[in-house]
Motif scaffolding. Structure first.
Motif, PDB file in Angstrom:
ATOM      1  N   MET A   1       0.839  -1.193   0.000  1.00 20.33           N
ATOM      2  CA  MET A   1       0.000   0.000   0.000  1.00 20.33           C
ATOM      3  C   MET A   1       0.878   1.250   0.000  1.00 20.33           C
ATOM      4  O   MET A   1       1.789   1.378   0.816  1.00 20.33           O
ATOM      5  CB  MET A   1      -0.911   0.015   1.228  1.00 20.33           C
ATOM      6  N   ILE A   3       0.898   5.335   0.295  1.00 19.09           N
ATOM      7  CA  ILE A   3       0.157   6.529   0.714  1.00 19.09           C
ATOM      8  C   ILE A   3       0.914   7.733   0.181  1.00 19.09           C
ATOM      9  O   ILE A   3       2.027   8.016   0.617  1.00 19.09           O
ATOM     10  CB  ILE A   3       0.040   6.601   2.243  1.00 19.09           C
ATOM     11  N   SER A   5      -0.708  10.928  -0.453  1.00 22.85           N
ATOM     12  CA  SER A   5      -1.486  12.161  -0.342  1.00 22.85           C
ATOM     13  C   SER A   5      -2.115  12.246   1.041  1.00 22.85           C
ATOM     14  O   SER A   5      -2.460  11.219   1.642  1.00 22.85           O
ATOM     15  CB  SER A   5      -2.573  12.203  -1.419  1.00 22.85           C
ATOM     16  N   ASP A   8      -5.528  10.686   1.252  1.00 22.48           N
ATOM     17  CA  ASP A   8      -5.666   9.231   1.222  1.00 22.48           C
ATOM     18  C   ASP A   8      -6.420   8.764   2.465  1.00 22.48           C
ATOM     19  O   ASP A   8      -6.249   9.300   3.562  1.00 22.48           O
ATOM     20  CB  ASP A   8      -4.276   8.587   1.153  1.00 22.48           C
ATOM     21  N   SER A   9      -7.241   7.749   2.289  1.00 19.56           N
ATOM     22  CA  SER A   9      -8.053   7.256   3.408  1.00 19.56           C
ATOM     23  C   SER A   9      -7.180   6.734   4.548  1.00 19.56           C
ATOM     24  O   SER A   9      -7.532   6.871   5.729  1.00 19.56           O
ATOM     25  CB  SER A   9      -8.994   6.153   2.923  1.00 19.56           C
ATOM     26  N   ALA A  10      -6.032   6.144   4.207  1.00 23.00           N
ATOM     27  CA  ALA A  10      -5.126   5.633   5.245  1.00 23.00           C
ATOM     28  C   ALA A  10      -4.557   6.783   6.072  1.00 23.00           C
ATOM     29  O   ALA A  10      -4.418   6.668   7.298  1.00 23.00           O
ATOM     30  CB  ALA A  10      -4.000   4.828   4.603  1.00 23.00           C
ATOM     31  N   PHE A  11      -4.238   7.880   5.411  1.00 19.46           N
ATOM     32  CA  PHE A  11      -3.735   9.047   6.138  1.00 19.46           C
ATOM     33  C   PHE A  11      -4.813   9.605   7.057  1.00 19.46           C
ATOM     34  O   PHE A  11      -4.553   9.911   8.232  1.00 19.46           O
ATOM     35  CB  PHE A  11      -3.281  10.126   5.154  1.00 19.46           C
ATOM     36  N   THR A  79       5.861   2.294   4.043  1.00 16.43           N
ATOM     37  CA  THR A  79       4.528   2.732   4.472  1.00 16.43           C
ATOM     38  C   THR A  79       4.511   3.120   5.945  1.00 16.43           C
ATOM     39  O   THR A  79       3.855   4.091   6.341  1.00 16.43           O
ATOM     40  CB  THR A  79       3.496   1.620   4.209  1.00 16.43           C
ATOM     41  N   THR A  86       2.485  10.846   9.856  1.00 20.90           N
ATOM     42  CA  THR A  86       1.113  11.294  10.113  1.00 20.90           C
ATOM     43  C   THR A  86       0.881  11.485  11.609  1.00 20.90           C
ATOM     44  O   THR A  86       0.205  12.440  12.033  1.00 20.90           O
ATOM     45  CB  THR A  86       0.110  10.272   9.555  1.00 20.90           C
ATOM     46  N   HIS A 128       3.711  13.413  -0.311  1.00 17.67           N
ATOM     47  CA  HIS A 128       3.410  13.391  -1.746  1.00 17.67           C
ATOM     48  C   HIS A 128       4.598  12.870  -2.552  1.00 17.67           C
ATOM     49  O   HIS A 128       4.422  12.147  -3.538  1.00 17.67           O
ATOM     50  CB  HIS A 128       3.025  14.790  -2.219  1.00 17.67           C
ATOM     51  N   GLN A 130       6.999  10.926  -1.313  1.00 14.91           N
ATOM     52  CA  GLN A 130       7.454   9.665  -0.719  1.00 14.91           C
ATOM     53  C   GLN A 130       8.856   9.784  -0.108  1.00 14.91           C
ATOM     54  O   GLN A 130       9.734   8.961  -0.344  1.00 14.91           O
ATOM     55  CB  GLN A 130       7.416   8.552  -1.769  1.00 14.91           C
TER      56      GLN A 130
END
Length: 270
Positions: A1, A3, A5, A8-11, A79, A86, A128, A130
């Motif tokens: 996975m 991430i 942005s 992103d739902s994970a963020f 990841t 975050t 953004h 990485q």
């Protein structure tokens, strides 16, 4: 996975869970009267944030120290470093929100609002692109912050010599080493781009030469065909003229008068 942005739902999920964790952490200290003064309350969330990010930096610091300072290994996407980043970004937001209410005098314009908002923007850019692993590695600089926060929430745990030692080790020595590695990485990247540009230029020159060669061959080939056509037409004309001459000679011969043959007198036989 992957991430890449802050949308992103994970963020978003990590941010929400981290916010709940920081809120619960601060509420525990505040309601249990463990953080009595404004200064102590100001370092409660910092204590949690610096401890987590410092621990997260250990494997990356170890990697940099054992791979000869190759920052490319650190820059590779991970990841878990995005999740840790975050978590730190959540701390920046929560620190401002809670600080406005519970320790307003400790949130000044420079070290509070400008510092935190700038960090949020830079880390959003890092997610953004990485590059969060590099940031988490540099969170080793949070070790003296953890020592400072620990001594601030509990004065009996204050150790100035420990703070000075960790400050020297992380924020000066390791920081200088990381800058050196970053410079080598950047210089290598620039040299690589120069080599790639030179190769692209050589490929372009070779392609142009090949194209000119093909154009030259295409220009010569019609000339050869034209010459062959002219030669063929000349041969056909010569053949036609020869045939016409033969036909004319035959016609002239056939139209000429029949020659008179000499008739000898009859021979008498005795």
């Amino acid at each position: 996975m992957i991430i890449a942005s802050i949308l992103d739902s994970a963020f978003i999920s990590t941010f929400a869970l981290s916010a709940v964790l920081f809120g619960s952490w601060f509420s525990f200290w505040y309601k249990s009267n463990l953080a009595r003064t404004e200064k102590e309350r100001a370092y409660v969330c910092t204590l949690l944030s610096s401890s987590v990010t410092s621990l997260c930096s250990i494997p990356l610091v170890y990697t940099l120290l054992t791979n000869g300072g190759d920052l490319a290994d650190i820059a590779a996407y991970r990841t878990w470093t995005v999740i840790a980043t975050t978590f730190f970004m959540t701390f920046l937001v929560v620190d401002l929100v809670i600080g406005v209410v519970f320790y307003r005098s400790k949130i000044d314009m420079l070290t509070g609002w400008i510092h935190h908002i700038t960090y949020l923007l830079v880390l959003s850019w890092g997610i953004h692109n990485q590059l969060t692993a590099v940031f988490i590695m540099m969170c080793s600089l949070e070790v003296p912050t953890f020592i400072l926060a620990l001594g601030s929430v509990r004065s009996e745990l204050r150790r100035d010599y420990v703070f000075a030692a960790t400050f020297l080790t992380t924020r000066i020595i390791f920081h200088a080493y990381a800058i050196k590695c970053a410079w080598q990485y950047t210089a290598g990247f620039i040299k690589q781009q120069i080599r790639l540009a030179a190769k692209r230029k050589q490929d372009s020159v070779a392609s142009n030469q090949a194209q000119r060669q093909r154009s030259k061959q295409q220009h010569i080939q019609p000339s050869i065909v034209s010459t062959a056509t002219i030669s063929s037409e000349t041969t056909i004309k010569k053949t036609t003229i020869s045939r016409n001459n033969k036909t004319t000679s035959a016609s002239t011969y056939l139209s000429s008068p029949t020659p008179q043959f000499h008739q000898s007198p009859p021979v008498s036989v005795h």
